[in-house]
Motif scaffolding. Sequence first.
Motif, PDB file in Angstrom:
ATOM      1  N   ILE A 171       0.904  -1.281   0.025  1.00 36.75           N
ATOM      2  CA  ILE A 171       0.001  -0.015   0.102  1.00 36.75           C
ATOM      3  C   ILE A 171       0.960   1.053   0.062  1.00 36.75           C
ATOM      4  O   ILE A 171       1.440   1.390   0.880  1.00 36.75           O
ATOM      5  CB  ILE A 171      -0.859  -0.037   1.315  1.00 36.75           C
ATOM      6  N   CYS A 172       0.934   1.981  -0.941  1.00 36.95           N
ATOM      7  CA  CYS A 172       1.605   3.225  -1.226  1.00 36.95           C
ATOM      8  C   CYS A 172       1.177   4.182  -0.012  1.00 36.95           C
ATOM      9  O   CYS A 172       0.047   4.332   0.273  1.00 36.95           O
ATOM     10  CB  CYS A 172       1.301   3.859  -2.358  1.00 36.95           C
ATOM     11  N   SER A 173       2.139   4.867   0.300  1.00 31.48           N
ATOM     12  CA  SER A 173       2.090   5.519   1.544  1.00 31.48           C
ATOM     13  C   SER A 173       1.566   7.071   1.125  1.00 31.48           C
ATOM     14  O   SER A 173       0.921   7.988   1.998  1.00 31.48           O
ATOM     15  CB  SER A 173       3.141   6.069   2.547  1.00 31.48           C
ATOM     16  N   HIS A 174       1.333   7.190  -0.345  1.00 34.49           N
ATOM     17  CA  HIS A 174       0.650   8.541  -0.695  1.00 34.49           C
ATOM     18  C   HIS A 174      -0.759   8.310  -0.728  1.00 34.49           C
ATOM     19  O   HIS A 174      -1.605   8.950   0.131  1.00 34.49           O
ATOM     20  CB  HIS A 174       1.362   8.889  -1.951  1.00 34.49           C
ATOM     21  N   GLN A 175      -1.276   7.762  -1.727  1.00 30.43           N
ATOM     22  CA  GLN A 175      -2.764   7.764  -1.609  1.00 30.43           C
ATOM     23  C   GLN A 175      -3.236   6.136  -2.022  1.00 30.43           C
ATOM     24  O   GLN A 175      -4.185   5.804  -2.664  1.00 30.43           O
ATOM     25  CB  GLN A 175      -3.182   8.619  -3.023  1.00 30.43           C
ATOM     26  N   MET A 176      -2.489   5.227  -1.455  1.00 25.76           N
ATOM     27  CA  MET A 176      -2.926   3.775  -1.180  1.00 25.76           C
ATOM     28  C   MET A 176      -3.109   3.176  -2.326  1.00 25.76           C
ATOM     29  O   MET A 176      -3.758   2.039  -2.651  1.00 25.76           O
ATOM     30  CB  MET A 176      -4.202   3.855  -0.283  1.00 25.76           C
ATOM     31  N   THR A 177      -2.497   3.519  -3.609  1.00 27.42           N
ATOM     32  CA  THR A 177      -2.178   2.462  -4.652  1.00 27.42           C
ATOM     33  C   THR A 177      -1.658   1.233  -4.185  1.00 27.42           C
ATOM     34  O   THR A 177      -0.931   1.202  -3.013  1.00 27.42           O
ATOM     35  CB  THR A 177      -1.356   3.152  -5.797  1.00 27.42           C
ATOM     36  N   HIS A 178      -2.178   0.223  -4.585  1.00 26.46           N
ATOM     37  CA  HIS A 178      -1.773  -1.050  -4.105  1.00 26.46           C
ATOM     38  C   HIS A 178      -1.803  -2.178  -5.079  1.00 26.46           C
ATOM     39  O   HIS A 178      -2.650  -2.044  -6.112  1.00 26.46           O
ATOM     40  CB  HIS A 178      -2.506  -1.550  -2.846  1.00 26.46           C
ATOM     41  N   VAL A 227       8.586   1.465  -7.180  1.00 27.61           N
ATOM     42  CA  VAL A 227       8.161   2.419  -7.749  1.00 27.61           C
ATOM     43  C   VAL A 227       6.589   2.337  -7.845  1.00 27.61           C
ATOM     44  O   VAL A 227       5.865   1.304  -8.098  1.00 27.61           O
ATOM     45  CB  VAL A 227       8.588   2.704  -9.225  1.00 27.61           C
ATOM     46  N   CYS A 228       5.852   3.326  -7.233  1.00 24.77           N
ATOM     47  CA  CYS A 228       4.463   3.519  -7.350  1.00 24.77           C
ATOM     48  C   CYS A 228       4.365   4.469  -8.558  1.00 24.77           C
ATOM     49  O   CYS A 228       4.432   5.834  -8.473  1.00 24.77           O
ATOM     50  CB  CYS A 228       3.940   3.990  -6.195  1.00 24.77           C
ATOM     51  N   GLY A 229       3.608   3.874  -9.676  1.00 31.02           N
ATOM     52  CA  GLY A 229       3.342   4.524 -10.655  1.00 31.02           C
ATOM     53  C   GLY A 229       2.161   5.448 -10.766  1.00 31.02           C
ATOM     54  O   GLY A 229       2.225   6.367 -11.782  1.00 31.02           O
ATOM     55  N   SER A 230       1.507   5.449  -9.832  1.00 31.92           N
ATOM     56  CA  SER A 230       0.246   6.559  -9.912  1.00 31.92           C
ATOM     57  C   SER A 230       0.578   7.848  -9.984  1.00 31.92           C
ATOM     58  O   SER A 230       0.358   8.691 -10.638  1.00 31.92           O
ATOM     59  CB  SER A 230      -0.538   6.479  -8.639  1.00 31.92           C
ATOM     60  N   HIS A 231       1.752   8.196  -9.062  1.00 26.93           N
ATOM     61  CA  HIS A 231       2.307   9.522  -8.834  1.00 26.93           C
ATOM     62  C   HIS A 231       3.862   9.567  -8.859  1.00 26.93           C
ATOM     63  O   HIS A 231       4.509  10.605  -8.449  1.00 26.93           O
ATOM     64  CB  HIS A 231       1.689  10.379  -7.767  1.00 26.93           C
ATOM     65  N   LEU A 232       4.358   8.458  -9.277  1.00 26.61           N
ATOM     66  CA  LEU A 232       5.579   8.412  -9.450  1.00 26.61           C
ATOM     67  C   LEU A 232       6.635   8.608  -8.237  1.00 26.61           C
ATOM     68  O   LEU A 232       7.346   9.264  -8.152  1.00 26.61           O
ATOM     69  CB  LEU A 232       6.439   9.410 -10.628  1.00 26.61           C
ATOM     70  N   SER A 233       6.021   7.823  -7.052  1.00 27.25           N
ATOM     71  CA  SER A 233       6.921   7.779  -5.870  1.00 27.25           C
ATOM     72  C   SER A 233       8.109   6.598  -6.016  1.00 27.25           C
ATOM     73  O   SER A 233       7.693   5.528  -6.378  1.00 27.25           O
ATOM     74  CB  SER A 233       6.176   7.707  -4.596  1.00 27.25           C
ATOM     75  N   ALA A 234       9.104   6.901  -5.482  1.00 27.83           N
ATOM     76  CA  ALA A 234      10.131   5.675  -5.491  1.00 27.83           C
ATOM     77  C   ALA A 234      10.846   5.568  -4.015  1.00 27.83           C
ATOM     78  O   ALA A 234      10.733   6.464  -3.399  1.00 27.83           O
ATOM     79  CB  ALA A 234      11.475   6.289  -6.456  1.00 27.83           C
ATOM     80  N   GLY A 239       9.246  11.763  -5.102  1.00 28.68           N
ATOM     81  CA  GLY A 239       7.851  11.700  -5.418  1.00 28.68           C
ATOM     82  C   GLY A 239       7.164  12.254  -4.324  1.00 28.68           C
ATOM     83  O   GLY A 239       7.874  12.708  -3.178  1.00 28.68           O
ATOM     84  N   PRO A 240       5.713  12.251  -4.167  1.00 31.26           N
ATOM     85  CA  PRO A 240       4.800  12.797  -3.146  1.00 31.26           C
ATOM     86  C   PRO A 240       4.768  11.593  -1.844  1.00 31.26           C
ATOM     87  O   PRO A 240       4.112  12.477  -0.924  1.00 31.26           O
ATOM     88  CB  PRO A 240       3.601  12.951  -3.702  1.00 31.26           C
ATOM     89  N   ALA A 241       5.268  10.566  -2.053  1.00 30.13           N
ATOM     90  CA  ALA A 241       5.005   9.732  -0.635  1.00 30.13           C
ATOM     91  C   ALA A 241       5.635  10.493   0.483  1.00 30.13           C
ATOM     92  O   ALA A 241       6.741  10.738   0.630  1.00 30.13           O
ATOM     93  CB  ALA A 241       5.883   8.489  -1.156  1.00 30.13           C
TER      94      ALA A 241
HETATM   95  S1  FES Z   1      -0.465   6.552  -4.630  1.00 30.33           S
HETATM   96 FE1  FES Z   1       1.551   5.908  -4.964  1.00 30.33          FE
HETATM   97  S2  FES Z   1       2.616   7.942  -5.441  1.00 30.33           S
HETATM   98 FE2  FES Z   1       0.549   8.676  -5.331  1.00 30.33          FE
END
Ligand code: FES
Length: 241
Positions: A114-121, A148-155, A167-169
């Motif tokens: 679960i991405c710490s930004h907007q919870m892409t998973h 990498v979370c491709g939703s908003h490019l957090s690495a 990225g925004p994480a």
């Molecule tokens: S939800 Fe992962 S970078 Fe935004």
Amino acid sequence: MQRREFFKVVAGVGAVIVAPSLITTDLRADDGRLYKTYNKVQLVDAKGNPILASKLLEEENYIFNYPYVGVSSFLIALPEKTETDVTLKSESGEEYIWKGGIGKKGNIVAYSSICSHQMTHVHKNESFISYQKKGQKTMACKQTGVMVCGSHLSAYDANKGCKVISGPAPQPLASIVLEHHDDDTLWAVGVLGSDKFHEFFKAFKSELKEQYGGARKAKKKVKETAQVVTLAEFTKDIIQY
Ligand code: FES
């Protein structure tokens, strides 16, 4: 054992001396380290046979559900020994120590998906978050061999407890704390760092219903064993940028 010493022992990913599965409550050490114990669960393959650490393919994205039935996590054997005793910071500013990878090479790590930004998973239909191999370029950062979370490019740096690289994480991915036993088996025992489980269950009710038959079922804690599959087996589409 003094309370402070005890936290020092259990709050790492690697050398766990006292079985943290004996602890049943939230632990917030007075030195700021975060650790929460869950059921001690053995990692197994599709046939129920134990996963052996030495048999994992390096840089493969493996998925297992832990600590809850509806929460997927990554298991990765990195190409080299990880860094050790990395200081990480949660979004709220609490510091904690990630001890490093486990296994003979000290290269095996596990993180919440679960991405710490907007919870892409990772999802059964597609996955926008994954480990991208060394040498595989990513739009998220110059470094390779990163999560990498491709939703908003957090690495995230998989070698350093998934510390945020770009990225925004706002904080690292939560780490799944593993034990490696003498017989080469792997066990998940807890979660280190600030997780997003509560928010995740609130935000994705309809998805959890579709995938797991309801939020209540998805929120059940995994017991005894967790099946490990590759990300390619878990999801139809792996999307990497
Ligand atoms: S939800 Fe992962 S970078 Fe935004």
